[in-house]
Design a protein around this motif. Structure first.
Motif, PDB file in Angstrom:
ATOM      1  N   GLU A 199       0.806  -1.216   0.000  1.00 48.03           N
ATOM      2  CA  GLU A 199       0.000   0.000   0.000  1.00 48.03           C
ATOM      3  C   GLU A 199       0.843   1.272   0.000  1.00 48.03           C
ATOM      4  OE1 GLU A 199      -3.371   0.093  -0.355  1.00 48.03           O
ATOM      5  OE2 GLU A 199      -3.093  -2.072  -0.716  1.00 48.03           O
ATOM      6  N   GLY A 200       2.158   1.125   0.059  1.00 48.66           N
ATOM      7  CA  GLY A 200       3.037   2.295   0.007  1.00 48.66           C
ATOM      8  C   GLY A 200       2.929   3.200   1.222  1.00 48.66           C
ATOM      9  N   ILE A 201       2.654   2.615   2.385  1.00 49.95           N
ATOM     10  CA  ILE A 201       2.544   3.415   3.613  1.00 49.95           C
ATOM     11  C   ILE A 201       3.928   3.927   4.019  1.00 49.95           C
ATOM     12  CG2 ILE A 201       1.794   3.436   6.024  1.00 49.95           C
ATOM     13  CD1 ILE A 201      -0.469   3.003   4.012  1.00 49.95           C
ATOM     14  N   SER A 202       4.035   5.211   4.289  1.00 48.44           N
ATOM     15  CA  SER A 202       5.307   5.788   4.727  1.00 48.44           C
ATOM     16  C   SER A 202       5.683   5.237   6.091  1.00 48.44           C
ATOM     17  CB  SER A 202       5.199   7.315   4.796  1.00 48.44           C
ATOM     18  OG  SER A 202       6.327   7.865   5.458  1.00 48.44           O
ATOM     19  N   TRP A 203       6.965   4.891   6.254  1.00 43.99           N
ATOM     20  CA  TRP A 203       7.427   4.399   7.546  1.00 43.99           C
ATOM     21  C   TRP A 203       7.296   5.473   8.620  1.00 43.99           C
ATOM     22  CZ3 TRP A 203       7.604  -0.524   7.902  1.00 43.99           C
ATOM     23  CH2 TRP A 203       8.011  -1.317   6.832  1.00 43.99           C
ATOM     24  N   GLU A 204       7.248   6.746   8.221  1.00 42.84           N
ATOM     25  CA  GLU A 204       7.142   7.844   9.190  1.00 42.84           C
ATOM     26  C   GLU A 204       5.694   8.192   9.545  1.00 42.84           C
ATOM     27  OE1 GLU A 204       9.265   8.086   6.432  1.00 42.84           O
ATOM     28  OE2 GLU A 204      10.905   7.441   7.739  1.00 42.84           O
ATOM     29  N   LYS A 205       4.734   7.589   8.860  1.00 39.33           N
ATOM     30  CA  LYS A 205       3.331   7.904   9.133  1.00 39.33           C
ATOM     31  C   LYS A 205       2.994   7.578  10.579  1.00 39.33           C
ATOM     32  CE  LYS A 205      -1.395   7.049   7.497  1.00 39.33           C
ATOM     33  NZ  LYS A 205      -1.681   8.495   7.328  1.00 39.33           N
ATOM     34  N   VAL A 206       2.304   8.492  11.252  1.00 47.23           N
ATOM     35  CA  VAL A 206       1.984   8.344  12.673  1.00 47.23           C
ATOM     36  C   VAL A 206       0.546   7.872  12.851  1.00 47.23           C
ATOM     37  CG1 VAL A 206       1.747   9.542  14.890  1.00 47.23           C
ATOM     38  CG2 VAL A 206       3.662  10.103  13.358  1.00 47.23           C
ATOM     39  N   PHE A 207       0.393   6.852  13.681  1.00 47.79           N
ATOM     40  CA  PHE A 207      -0.924   6.348  14.061  1.00 47.79           C
ATOM     41  C   PHE A 207      -1.116   6.527  15.559  1.00 47.79           C
ATOM     42  CE2 PHE A 207       0.523   3.677  10.479  1.00 47.79           C
ATOM     43  CZ  PHE A 207      -0.487   3.946   9.570  1.00 47.79           C
ATOM     44  N   ARG A 208      -2.355   6.644  15.971  1.00 42.06           N
ATOM     45  CA  ARG A 208      -2.684   6.747  17.404  1.00 42.06           C
ATOM     46  C   ARG A 208      -3.147   5.387  17.912  1.00 42.06           C
ATOM     47  NH1 ARG A 208      -1.002  11.584  19.861  1.00 42.06           N
ATOM     48  NH2 ARG A 208      -0.907  13.144  18.175  1.00 42.06           N
ATOM     49  N   LEU A 209      -2.565   4.963  19.015  1.00 37.46           N
ATOM     50  CA  LEU A 209      -2.931   3.675  19.589  1.00 37.46           C
ATOM     51  C   LEU A 209      -4.348   3.740  20.148  1.00 37.46           C
ATOM     52  CD1 LEU A 209      -2.014   0.809  20.409  1.00 37.46           C
ATOM     53  CD2 LEU A 209      -1.202   1.797  22.565  1.00 37.46           C
ATOM     54  N   GLY A 210      -5.244   2.914  19.619  1.00 40.97           N
ATOM     55  CA  GLY A 210      -6.624   2.900  20.090  1.00 40.97           C
ATOM     56  C   GLY A 210      -6.810   1.956  21.262  1.00 40.97           C
ATOM     57  N   ALA A 211      -7.701   2.316  22.151  1.00 40.56           N
ATOM     58  CA  ALA A 211      -7.974   1.446  23.297  1.00 40.56           C
ATOM     59  C   ALA A 211      -8.471   0.085  22.828  1.00 40.56           C
ATOM     60  CB  ALA A 211      -9.008   2.104  24.206  1.00 40.56           C
ATOM     61  N   GLU A 212      -9.202   0.079  21.696  1.00 41.22           N
ATOM     62  CA  GLU A 212      -9.740  -1.178  21.167  1.00 41.22           C
ATOM     63  C   GLU A 212      -8.658  -2.050  20.532  1.00 41.22           C
ATOM     64  OE1 GLU A 212      -9.785   1.868  17.931  1.00 41.22           O
ATOM     65  OE2 GLU A 212     -10.281   1.811  20.064  1.00 41.22           O
ATOM     66  N   ASP A 213      -7.478  -1.486  20.326  1.00 44.71           N
ATOM     67  CA  ASP A 213      -6.384  -2.249  19.721  1.00 44.71           C
ATOM     68  C   ASP A 213      -5.575  -3.037  20.749  1.00 44.71           C
ATOM     69  OD1 ASP A 213      -6.928  -1.323  17.122  1.00 44.71           O
ATOM     70  OD2 ASP A 213      -5.812   0.518  17.490  1.00 44.71           O
ATOM     71  N   LYS A 214      -5.798  -2.794  22.009  1.00 46.03           N
ATOM     72  CA  LYS A 214      -5.005  -3.459  23.038  1.00 46.03           C
ATOM     73  C   LYS A 214      -5.404  -4.930  23.150  1.00 46.03           C
ATOM     74  CE  LYS A 214      -3.903   0.662  25.721  1.00 46.03           C
ATOM     75  NZ  LYS A 214      -3.727   1.210  27.071  1.00 46.03           N
ATOM     76  N   SER A 215      -4.401  -5.795  23.018  1.00 45.35           N
ATOM     77  CA  SER A 215      -4.624  -7.237  23.026  1.00 45.35           C
ATOM     78  C   SER A 215      -3.873  -7.876  24.174  1.00 45.35           C
ATOM     79  CB  SER A 215      -4.175  -7.822  21.679  1.00 45.35           C
ATOM     80  OG  SER A 215      -4.509  -9.186  21.579  1.00 45.35           O
ATOM     81  N   LEU A 216      -3.912  -9.195  24.238  1.00 47.91           N
ATOM     82  CA  LEU A 216      -3.170  -9.929  25.262  1.00 47.91           C
ATOM     83  C   LEU A 216      -1.718 -10.105  24.825  1.00 47.91           C
ATOM     84  CD1 LEU A 216      -5.757 -12.727  26.158  1.00 47.91           C
ATOM     85  CD2 LEU A 216      -5.302 -10.599  27.403  1.00 47.91           C
ATOM     86  N   PRO A 217      -0.819 -10.440  25.758  1.00 41.11           N
ATOM     87  CA  PRO A 217       0.578 -10.698  25.382  1.00 41.11           C
ATOM     88  C   PRO A 217       0.635 -11.847  24.364  1.00 41.11           C
ATOM     89  CG  PRO A 217       0.356 -10.489  27.762  1.00 41.11           C
ATOM     90  CD  PRO A 217      -1.035 -10.579  27.198  1.00 41.11           C
TER      91      PRO A 217
END
Length: 304
Positions: free
Chosen positions: A71-89
């Motif tokens: 998809e050509g995503i830039s390595w520098e692109k910033v994402f915000r960690l969502g609470a719904e993204d938190k998973s188990l170890p």
């Protein structure tokens, strides 16, 4: 009197690739192996059930990394960690505050080198599971339908924490499964509830053949993206015989009843190789030390 001690997998010192194939084929359950020289004219050096579909555990994260490139995503692109993204170890990001800014590079590095489940779920959210599914064929997967819906790790944990939820999910038609997964977001995660024995190995998982994974590794080699290759090489998995192998990219996966290990390797002659093996057993837990010993022997044989 002892300043340090290290225990690694036991392996036969002088095993050949053929010996590894024969011993892998004799394991209980179902096993597959592919050792392939990559390039314009790929050549299989050893193979066993190389086109068979296996549960690969966290090996699926290679497809997330591949989609970032596709998809050509830039390595520098910033994402915000969502609470719904938190998973188990495994992983540390689950303890980071929601809203933390993280680059695509940081998320990918943690996803591959530490197998951080929260990092992978954050990237699946950012890319979109439908985007990943649409890119699977271009990344070399022979049967993309086996990976639809493309599960987040938190969804897999929830499905394998309750028989009722798993059965309801499996009895739904393809498109209905997406809505069911959305409804799972309200279900709390529980490490205690996750089954510690093989369950749903052939139904609730991420699936790929050794040949699929080698085609994916060939994609990374052909793209020659320096950042992606660096990320793959952060954790080589096992001891790499560096006398001849100058590069080793790796991702493995494991859970009850599932073991998978895949390497992208380059030797001093600038020849690229892929080593990929998977072992599944729906009835019994697997002998991880036995499997890693075989993979260490294969690496040593390739390093000669």
């Amino acid at each position: 009197r002892i300043s340090g001690i290290f225990f690694g997998p036991a392996y036969r010192k002088d095993s050949s690739l053929r010996d590894v194939r024969e011993r892998l084929a004799a394991l209980p359950g179902k096993a597959g192996l592919l050792v392939r020289r990559l390039g314009e004219k790929p050549e299989n050096l050893e193979a066993h059930n190389e086109d068979a579909s296996f549960a690969i555990g966290s090996g699926f994260k290679l497809y997330v990394l591949g989609t970032l490139l596709k998809e050509g995503i830039s390595w520098e692109k910033v994402f915000r960690l969502g609470a719904e993204d938190k998973s188990l170890p495994t992983g540390r990001l689950r303890d980071w505050p929601a809203g933390s800014p993280l680059t695509a590079h940081t998320l990918a590095a943690m996803m591959i080198s530490e197998s951080d489940n929260t990092a992978s779920d954050a990237l699946i959210s950012a890319l979109g599971r439908r985007t990943i599914e649409a890119d699977l064929a271009a990344l070399g997967h022979s049967d993309p339908g086996r990976l639809r819906p493309f599960l987040r790790t938190s969804e897999m944990f929830k499905l394998k924490s309750g028989t009722a939820a798993a059965l309801e999910y499996l009895n739904l038609a393809g498109e209905e499964k997406y809505g069911f997964l959305s409804s799972l977001s309200k279900t709390p995660l529980s490490a205690e509830g996750f089954t510690k024995s093989p369950f749903g190995v052939d139904k609730i998982e991420w699936f790929a053949s050794p040949a699929d994974l080698c085609r994916l590794m060939a994609y990374f080699a052909a793209k020659k993206d320096a950042k992606a290759l660096e990320i793959l090489a952060m954790n080589p998995g096992l001891n790499i015989p560096r006398e001849n192998l100058v590069y080793a990219g790796y991702k493995g996966g494991s859970e009850p009843g599932v073991l998978s290990m895949t390497w992208l390797l380059r030797n001093k002659k600038s020849e690229w190789f892929c080593l990929s093996a998977s072992w599944n057993n729906e009835k019994d837990n697997l002998g991880q030390s036995e499997f890693t010993g075989l993979m260490q022997a294969a690496l040593n044989a390739l390093g000669k």
